[in-house]
Design a protein around this motif. Sequence first.
Motif, PDB file in Angstrom:
ATOM      1  N   GLU A 276       0.687  -1.251   0.008  1.00 47.84           N
ATOM      2  CA  GLU A 276       0.039  -0.028   0.024  1.00 47.84           C
ATOM      3  C   GLU A 276       0.978   1.126  -0.067  1.00 47.84           C
ATOM      4  N   PRO A 277       0.578   2.244  -0.648  1.00 47.23           N
ATOM      5  CA  PRO A 277       1.188   3.426  -0.874  1.00 47.23           C
ATOM      6  C   PRO A 277       0.886   4.548   0.369  1.00 47.23           C
ATOM      7  N   VAL A 278       1.144   3.833   1.858  1.00 46.81           N
ATOM      8  CA  VAL A 278       0.918   4.401   2.888  1.00 46.81           C
ATOM      9  C   VAL A 278       2.025   4.255   3.987  1.00 46.81           C
ATOM     10  N   ARG A 279       2.527   5.210   4.493  1.00 44.67           N
ATOM     11  CA  ARG A 279       3.567   5.199   5.409  1.00 44.67           C
ATOM     12  C   ARG A 279       2.988   4.556   6.836  1.00 44.67           C
ATOM     13  N   HIS A 280       3.776   3.681   7.441  1.00 43.70           N
ATOM     14  CA  HIS A 280       3.438   3.199   8.768  1.00 43.70           C
ATOM     15  C   HIS A 280       2.821   4.271   9.643  1.00 43.70           C
ATOM     16  N   ARG A 281       1.863   3.852  10.295  1.00 43.63           N
ATOM     17  CA  ARG A 281       1.365   4.614  11.512  1.00 43.63           C
ATOM     18  C   ARG A 281       1.565   4.008  12.834  1.00 43.63           C
ATOM     19  N   GLY A 282       2.752   4.190  13.376  1.00 45.34           N
ATOM     20  CA  GLY A 282       2.813   3.746  14.633  1.00 45.34           C
ATOM     21  C   GLY A 282       3.261   2.363  14.954  1.00 45.34           C
ATOM     22  N   LEU A 283       3.621   1.585  13.678  1.00 43.14           N
ATOM     23  CA  LEU A 283       4.169   0.375  13.868  1.00 43.14           C
ATOM     24  C   LEU A 283       4.950   0.042  12.597  1.00 43.14           C
ATOM     25  N   SER A 284       6.294   0.271  12.799  1.00 44.39           N
ATOM     26  CA  SER A 284       7.428   0.104  11.747  1.00 44.39           C
ATOM     27  C   SER A 284       7.379  -1.407  11.263  1.00 44.39           C
ATOM     28  N   ARG A 285       8.177  -1.455   9.970  1.00 45.35           N
ATOM     29  CA  ARG A 285       8.305  -3.135   9.615  1.00 45.35           C
ATOM     30  C   ARG A 285       8.924  -3.726  10.483  1.00 45.35           C
ATOM     31  N   VAL A 286      10.253  -3.188  11.168  1.00 49.21           N
ATOM     32  CA  VAL A 286      11.047  -3.833  11.931  1.00 49.21           C
ATOM     33  C   VAL A 286      10.096  -4.388  13.433  1.00 49.21           C
ATOM     34  N   ALA A 287       9.376  -3.317  13.786  1.00 45.87           N
ATOM     35  CA  ALA A 287       8.723  -3.725  14.993  1.00 45.87           C
ATOM     36  C   ALA A 287       7.456  -4.620  14.560  1.00 45.87           C
TER      37      ALA A 287
ATOM     38  N   GLY B  26      -3.033  -6.033  27.670  1.00 44.05           N
ATOM     39  CA  GLY B  26      -1.760  -5.732  26.617  1.00 44.05           C
ATOM     40  C   GLY B  26      -2.374  -5.214  25.390  1.00 44.05           C
ATOM     41  N   ALA B  27      -3.372  -5.786  25.017  1.00 44.94           N
ATOM     42  CA  ALA B  27      -4.017  -5.772  23.557  1.00 44.94           C
ATOM     43  C   ALA B  27      -4.459  -4.147  23.705  1.00 44.94           C
ATOM     44  N   LYS B  28      -5.273  -3.985  24.582  1.00 46.82           N
ATOM     45  CA  LYS B  28      -5.766  -2.530  24.774  1.00 46.82           C
ATOM     46  C   LYS B  28      -4.562  -1.499  24.635  1.00 46.82           C
ATOM     47  N   ALA B  29      -3.391  -1.702  25.460  1.00 46.49           N
ATOM     48  CA  ALA B  29      -2.219  -0.782  25.392  1.00 46.49           C
ATOM     49  C   ALA B  29      -1.664  -0.853  23.867  1.00 46.49           C
ATOM     50  N   VAL B  30      -1.429  -2.034  23.233  1.00 48.06           N
ATOM     51  CA  VAL B  30      -1.081  -1.807  21.828  1.00 48.06           C
ATOM     52  C   VAL B  30      -1.970  -1.115  20.964  1.00 48.06           C
ATOM     53  N   ARG B  31      -3.150  -1.042  21.121  1.00 43.93           N
ATOM     54  CA  ARG B  31      -4.206  -0.259  20.303  1.00 43.93           C
ATOM     55  C   ARG B  31      -3.836   1.161  20.490  1.00 43.93           C
ATOM     56  N   GLU B  32      -3.547   1.506  21.591  1.00 39.72           N
ATOM     57  CA  GLU B  32      -3.448   2.872  22.125  1.00 39.72           C
ATOM     58  C   GLU B  32      -1.928   3.380  22.084  1.00 39.72           C
ATOM     59  N   HIS B  33      -1.155   2.494  21.343  1.00 34.45           N
ATOM     60  CA  HIS B  33      -0.065   3.087  21.114  1.00 34.45           C
ATOM     61  C   HIS B  33       1.038   2.976  22.363  1.00 34.45           C
ATOM     62  N   ARG B  34       0.887   2.178  23.309  1.00 35.27           N
ATOM     63  CA  ARG B  34       1.471   2.145  24.562  1.00 35.27           C
ATOM     64  C   ARG B  34       2.030   0.775  24.482  1.00 35.27           C
ATOM     65  N   VAL B  35       3.309   0.585  25.491  1.00 32.83           N
ATOM     66  CA  VAL B  35       3.977  -0.672  25.752  1.00 32.83           C
ATOM     67  C   VAL B  35       3.486  -1.611  26.581  1.00 32.83           C
ATOM     68  N   PRO B  36       2.924  -2.696  26.148  1.00 30.76           N
ATOM     69  CA  PRO B  36       2.205  -3.485  27.274  1.00 30.76           C
ATOM     70  C   PRO B  36       3.447  -3.790  28.520  1.00 30.76           C
ATOM     71  N   ARG B  37       2.676  -3.947  29.815  1.00 30.42           N
ATOM     72  CA  ARG B  37       3.600  -4.465  30.963  1.00 30.42           C
ATOM     73  C   ARG B  37       2.958  -5.600  31.335  1.00 30.42           C
ATOM     74  N   TRP B  38       3.969  -6.302  32.051  1.00 31.98           N
ATOM     75  CA  TRP B  38       3.642  -7.829  32.324  1.00 31.98           C
ATOM     76  C   TRP B  38       3.847  -7.995  33.798  1.00 31.98           C
ATOM     77  N   ASP B  39       3.854  -7.062  34.691  1.00 30.36           N
ATOM     78  CA  ASP B  39       4.181  -7.126  36.051  1.00 30.36           C
ATOM     79  C   ASP B  39       3.334  -8.272  36.856  1.00 30.36           C
ATOM     80  N   ALA B  40       2.069  -8.207  36.390  1.00 30.30           N
ATOM     81  CA  ALA B  40       1.039  -9.162  37.138  1.00 30.30           C
ATOM     82  C   ALA B  40       1.338 -10.617  36.709  1.00 30.30           C
ATOM     83  N   VAL B  41       1.781 -10.981  35.560  1.00 32.97           N
ATOM     84  CA  VAL B  41       2.230 -12.220  35.142  1.00 32.97           C
ATOM     85  C   VAL B  41       3.495 -12.798  35.836  1.00 32.97           C
ATOM     86  N   ARG B  42       4.409 -11.527  36.087  1.00 35.29           N
ATOM     87  CA  ARG B  42       5.623 -11.784  36.845  1.00 35.29           C
ATOM     88  C   ARG B  42       5.436 -12.226  38.283  1.00 35.29           C
TER      89      ARG B  42
END
Length: 693
Positions: free
Chosen positions: A577-588, A635-651
């Motif tokens: 698609e002729p669209v630049r990435h919006r918040g998620l690069s190819r590497v990420a 974590g899925a909600k954080a991904v949608r909101e362009h935040r990094v998920p945290r896993w303290d509860a799992v730890r």
Amino acid sequence: MSWFRALKHSARSGLTVERKPLEPLLALRAAAGLAITIGVSLWALGPEAAASSAFGALQAAIATFQRSWRPRPELALASGTSLAVSTFFGYLTITHPALFLALLALWTFAAGLSWAAGPTTGLIASSNVAMMLVTVTLPTSVAQAAVHAATMVAGGLAQAALIVLVPVRRWGPHRDALADALAAEADYARRLRHDPVAPFDPAPLMEAREAATVTPRQARRRPAALHGTRGLAERIRPVLASLADPALGVPAEGRARDRVRELLSAAATVLDAAAHAVRHGTPVTLPAPAVAALRTPDTGSILTGPPHRAATRLARLLTDVVETAEGEPRRGTGARQPTPHLPRPTLPRLVPLVLKAMRDELRAHPASPVGRHARRVTAVATTGYLLGTALPLGHGYWAPLAAVMVMRPDFSQTYSRAVARLAGTVLGVAVATAVVRLADPGTRMSAALAVLSAALLYLLLRTGQFAAQACIAAYVVFLLGMGGEQWTQTVPERVVLTLLGGVLAMLAYAVYPAWETPRLRNRLADWLAAQGGYAAAVLRHHADPASASADDIRDALLAARAARAAWHTAVARAEHEPVRHRGLSRVAAHDAEDALTQLGRVAMLLEAHLPDRAAPPVPAAAHLADTLRKATVQGAKAVREHRVPRWDAVRAALTDPAWAGTSDTVVRPAARLLLTTLTTLSEALNGTPAKRR
């Protein structure tokens, strides 16, 4: 990707002729059905009715070539009947331009929405609209319109009858799907010999599941080799992974690892042999070395604990696969006991499901790709019809016809099909015109040339759009010539108006797009939540084996696979698609995909070691399952909101004191791997490069 590169890729894709296996017997049968339909109609009703019946038979045969697991006679009948209904109602309004335009808009909008029910339904509906634009011009009275509609139904009926009377490799696609799944697992076993943590692509198993979903009539006639083999293949998948994994299995090197490699190689050989037998309907031929490797008595002295249980289970499952692939009843089941099957609704029961899917799409978010496609194709079809009739070229329906035929819900297919449509039309019209001018064929010869063009279409249909469009263009020229139209009345305006329709389609997508690139984060979030649900379902089974249900794991696994497939489809579309990435690069995106793939692999390892109902429960796993499910949803909600998920509860759940009182040797190590993959996902979304293996 820039617009120039996107257009260049689309043009190259549209003009590519792929090297696919040809199926001449299927093409010959479809061409024979078309020839019978045209011949009878010419003899009984005349050239105009023969042209209508030919369109019905052509469309019915094309429908049977679509990627669908529904019985082919049903597809032929549904296609011919729906085209007849469209043509009849279209003729009733063709003399009232405003009313016909409203009907065209309604029909086109419904066809656009029908993509929500699946690609086969969408393709048939779109083709019906396109062909209706031609066929409504053939009758001259309401009575003739009814006769023409009846001949279209007869054309579909002729194709359906030939499919029943002259079967060509009946159940062939179903056999191929199951054989591909077994072959994919054989390849997986070989890759595990060299890479113990290799990922597994579930696409072949998903395809095999689709093929195993049958109607009641199909279930009664299904070959014995297709009963139960897919379920065994599903159970082998986690066993292979658990046998090879160094974290829960044997060390990376040593005598035990050599034994595991030997078992994996033998399993691959057996699975390949079973795949060959299923594909060709022949007995399974097992090489003696593979059989000897699986029966070596010293396995118990080399492998202990979970690896030994996995090896024993693998040998038992492979024996079942071989027996089932040869059509023998499973051990412990009676030969006459009915085999349960995945139910597929019959054609009458499918209609309300399609209508429900279309209704749900109407209520969906305005940015829904299918909804935007329906609005876009409706606007283009009506605009193309108005422009085509306003231009002094005649046959103005070619512009909306071309637009409806090329437009798809995604950018790449629309643009590549537009290029293929134009180039194929020019080539097909040029060849057909040369033949007409040199040979000056009459009615019967034009009919024969139309059948020949259709035969080439059926033969080359799966090699790409360019070849198919060239054959269709030649077919229409010969068919209309059979009805008395001269080549000068169809060729020039067809090329110009086809170009107009293609340009309108391409402009419409540029002005009112439905890009996948901005939705990549949502697709990734859906996959994360689904993978977390799958892992949590497996953990709950370990927590309480006595009351756990395998159906919960199966449902969670299917949801995770569907989310994975949606992610991969979105990535493939976004790539061009002729669209630049919006918040998620190819590497990420690549690193996040690797992390979620490994998350699913670890859940699969836990599934391979599911305890029996009599096994002692692992109470700490229940708390971990609930925590993991909630954490992945957050974590899925954080991904949608362009935040990094945290896993303290799992730890924190992994440090629960309840783990101290358990003797489990599988769940807690696997849970640590789950936390590692989740941490890797967060690092990828945070821009931290993943460690390359």
